[in-house]
Design an enzyme around this catalytic site. Sequence first.
Site, PDB file in Angstrom:
ATOM      1  N   GLY A 240      -7.175   8.756 -16.185  1.00  0.00           N
ATOM      2  CA  GLY A 240      -7.064   8.302 -14.805  1.00  0.00           C
ATOM      3  C   GLY A 240      -8.007   9.064 -13.897  1.00  0.00           C
TER       4      GLY A 240
ATOM      5  N   ASN B  74      -9.338   4.564 -16.372  1.00  0.00           N
ATOM      6  CA  ASN B  74      -8.526   3.715 -15.501  1.00  0.00           C
ATOM      7  C   ASN B  74      -8.749   4.199 -14.066  1.00  0.00           C
ATOM      8  OD1 ASN B  74      -6.552   2.349 -14.111  1.00  0.00           O
ATOM      9  ND2 ASN B  74      -4.825   3.384 -15.104  1.00  0.00           N
TER      10      ASN B  74
ATOM     11  N   SER C   4      -2.889  12.998 -17.294  1.00  0.00           N
ATOM     12  CA  SER C   4      -3.543  14.256 -16.933  1.00  0.00           C
ATOM     13  C   SER C   4      -4.545  14.749 -17.980  1.00  0.00           C
ATOM     14  CB  SER C   4      -2.502  15.338 -16.612  1.00  0.00           C
ATOM     15  OG  SER C   4      -1.737  14.954 -15.485  1.00  0.00           O
TER      16      SER C   4
ATOM     17  N   GLY D 106      -0.889  11.738 -13.495  1.00  0.00           N
ATOM     18  CA  GLY D 106      -1.276  12.171 -12.149  1.00  0.00           C
ATOM     19  C   GLY D 106      -0.589  13.440 -11.689  1.00  0.00           C
TER      20      GLY D 106
ATOM     21  N   GLU E   6       1.717   7.050 -22.649  1.00  0.00           N
ATOM     22  CA  GLU E   6       1.560   7.761 -21.388  1.00  0.00           C
ATOM     23  C   GLU E   6       2.926   8.190 -20.865  1.00  0.00           C
ATOM     24  OE1 GLU E   6      -2.415   6.656 -19.388  1.00  0.00           O
ATOM     25  OE2 GLU E   6      -0.890   5.291 -18.634  1.00  0.00           O
TER      26      GLU E   6
ATOM     27  N   LYS F 124      -7.811   2.887 -11.373  1.00  0.00           N
ATOM     28  CA  LYS F 124      -6.694   2.545 -10.473  1.00  0.00           C
ATOM     29  C   LYS F 124      -7.235   1.943  -9.172  1.00  0.00           C
ATOM     30  CE  LYS F 124      -3.958   6.016 -12.776  1.00  0.00           C
ATOM     31  NZ  LYS F 124      -2.826   6.926 -12.762  1.00  0.00           N
TER      32      LYS F 124
ATOM     33  N   GLU G 232       2.750   2.594 -13.515  1.00  0.00           N
ATOM     34  CA  GLU G 232       2.710   2.320 -12.076  1.00  0.00           C
ATOM     35  C   GLU G 232       3.045   0.854 -11.788  1.00  0.00           C
ATOM     36  OE1 GLU G 232      -1.179   3.984 -11.456  1.00  0.00           O
ATOM     37  OE2 GLU G 232      -0.341   5.970 -11.860  1.00  0.00           O
TER      38      GLU G 232
ATOM     39  N   HIS H  42       1.256  -0.666 -17.490  1.00  0.00           N
ATOM     40  CA  HIS H  42       1.081   0.692 -16.978  1.00  0.00           C
ATOM     41  C   HIS H  42       2.335   1.100 -16.195  1.00  0.00           C
ATOM     42  CE1 HIS H  42      -0.395   4.110 -14.718  1.00  0.00           C
ATOM     43  NE2 HIS H  42      -1.352   4.204 -15.622  1.00  0.00           N
TER      44      HIS H  42
HETATM   45  P1  PGA Z   1      -4.123  10.475 -14.912  1.00  0.00           P
HETATM   46  O1  PGA Z   1      -3.715   8.941 -15.100  1.00  0.00           O
HETATM   47  O2  PGA Z   1      -5.180  10.784 -15.933  1.00  0.00           O
HETATM   48  O3  PGA Z   1      -4.637  10.582 -13.514  1.00  0.00           O
HETATM   49  O4  PGA Z   1      -2.881  11.293 -15.148  1.00  0.00           O
HETATM   50  C1  PGA Z   1      -3.633   8.379 -16.372  1.00  0.00           C
HETATM   51  C2  PGA Z   1      -3.202   6.944 -16.290  1.00  0.00           C
HETATM   52  O5  PGA Z   1      -2.383   6.623 -15.417  1.00  0.00           O
HETATM   53  O6  PGA Z   1      -3.657   6.096 -17.066  1.00  0.00           O
END
Ligand code: PGA
Length: 254
Positions: free
Chosen positions: A231, A9, A210, A170, A164, A11, A96, A94
């Site tokens: 991510g 992803n 992460s 993140g 998640e 983003k 976010e 997601h």
């Molecule tokens: P991250 O994001 O690996 O940067 O923690 C994962 C995601 O939001 O799908």
Amino acid sequence: MRLPLIAGNWKMNTTVPEAIKLVAAMLTELNRIDGVEKVLCPPFVSLVPIKELLQGSSVKLGVQNMYFEDKGAFTGEISPVMLIDLCQYVILGHSERRQYFNETDALINQKVKGAFRFGIVPILCVGEHLEENEADMTKVVVTRQIKLALQGVNPSAQLVVAYEPVWAIGTGKAATAEQASTTISVIRSTIAGVWGKEIAQRVRILYGGSVTQGNIAEFVTDAEIDGALVGSASLKAEEFLSIVKQAALIKARV
Ligand code: PGA
């Protein structure tokens, strides 16, 4: 047997030239890896050039969002009809999008239906916030999110779910494989309750939050965890390749 899946992803990162460069840096090696489905989810603007780069490759494409209506006066939105020939997957729900764009479970439910209506496979994201986790509400939260997202949706073993935990996204603070595995079992039994056990056994459930080349092995060693939604580590060619390679090697033995 569920085919493991690793999805990147990206983003809101990469310009079109940067996206092309990132794909070019991994493509040959990604194509050599079997036994795991590889999915890249770049920003919309890079979809067409990347699709061209991926011609004849085993790497699949996904997008990070989508509206549910086929077409019409929805300024700024992208419809499933526009995506049919461009991608196979769509990340929906997601955290976010839930957090910054106020997406509700009801809207996510509409989007899941919209995706399936046109043969695009949702990667449905669910997960609890830190306070919910600390209040021992994880099970309640993911169960509610799954039930609402799948309300009135025809059963489909194609669905992909990504667990998640919001506190792990993140932050560099991943869940443990044990935590992820426990919640993924809850998610699978919730799906079984809605769609029946046979379909639920075939739905792939990923972990996200992460994930790095340093911890992917721990997650994919667990038979409950079918892969990862990655991510920030998916923006580094070498690291993403390492994640996909480790997943393929380990899942071949699990
Ligand atoms: P991250 O994001 O690996 O940067 O923690 C994962 C995601 O939001 O799908």
